[in-house]
Design a protein around this motif. Structure first.
Motif, PDB file in Angstrom:
ATOM      1  N   GLU A   1       8.928  29.445 -15.581  1.00 29.48           N
ATOM      2  CA  GLU A   1       9.485  30.625 -16.242  1.00 29.48           C
ATOM      3  C   GLU A   1       8.898  31.866 -15.595  1.00 29.48           C
ATOM      4  OE1 GLU A   1      10.293  32.091 -20.787  1.00 29.48           O
ATOM      5  OE2 GLU A   1       8.386  31.091 -20.408  1.00 29.48           O
TER       6      GLU A   1
ATOM      7  N   ASP B   1      18.800  31.870 -19.132  1.00 31.99           N
ATOM      8  CA  ASP B   1      18.534  33.297 -19.256  1.00 31.99           C
ATOM      9  C   ASP B   1      19.218  33.810 -20.521  1.00 31.99           C
ATOM     10  OD1 ASP B   1      17.533  35.754 -18.440  1.00 31.99           O
ATOM     11  OD2 ASP B   1      18.415  35.642 -16.449  1.00 31.99           O
TER      12      ASP B   1
ATOM     13  N   ARG C   1      14.059  37.219 -19.129  1.00 33.27           N
ATOM     14  CA  ARG C   1      12.946  36.396 -18.633  1.00 33.27           C
ATOM     15  C   ARG C   1      13.502  35.024 -18.270  1.00 33.27           C
ATOM     16  NH1 ARG C   1       7.223  35.009 -21.657  1.00 33.27           N
ATOM     17  NH2 ARG C   1       6.140  34.361 -19.750  1.00 33.27           N
TER      18      ARG C   1
ATOM     19  N   ARG D   1      14.174  31.273 -16.823  1.00 32.83           N
ATOM     20  CA  ARG D   1      13.389  30.050 -16.714  1.00 32.83           C
ATOM     21  C   ARG D   1      14.312  28.939 -16.258  1.00 32.83           C
ATOM     22  NH1 ARG D   1      13.805  26.473 -21.043  1.00 32.83           N
ATOM     23  NH2 ARG D   1      15.110  27.208 -22.757  1.00 32.83           N
TER      24      ARG D   1
END
Length: 111
Positions: free
Chosen positions: A52, A74, A94, A96
């Motif tokens: 991540e 996302d 953020r 991952r």
């Protein structure tokens, strides 16, 4: 990056992305900063399975990415190969991955 892998003319720069030296963002995430201009910069990110991005990525300008392989998760959505994602100025995310992924992105620069 060797001179043989980069061609520069007045209005064009060409590189083989795999010849650009990667930088480890955190273990399992490699970023290659690709040639850019005063208007935009490019990057290639390789995520190992189960990684991540280390912090929330906030955008002052527009950012976009294209998933080349694997799957990026996302904002609770799964984006597989061929997905093209655009973030407006003021957005945040953020990313991952569970499977691993390779994404090619462009960040626009402030006008």
């Amino acid at each position: 990056m060797s001179e043989e892998t980069q061609t520069v003319t007045l209005l064009k720069t060409v590189v083989n992305v795999d010849d650009v030296d990667p930088h480890e963002v955190v273990p399992g995430i490699l970023r290659r900063r690709l040639p850019g201009t005063e208007y935009a910069r490019g990057w290639l990110i390789d995520f190992a399975a189960g990684t991540e991005w280390p912090e929330v990525d906030e955008h002052l300008t527009e950012e976009r990415y294209f998933v080349l392989s694997g799957e990026v998760i996302d904002g609770g959505e799964r984006h597989g190969p061929g997905s093209y994602v655009v973030f407006a100025p003021g957005s945040a995310h953020r990313p991952r991955t569970e499977t691993g992924a390779r994404m090619l992105g462009i960040s626009l620069m402030a006008a």
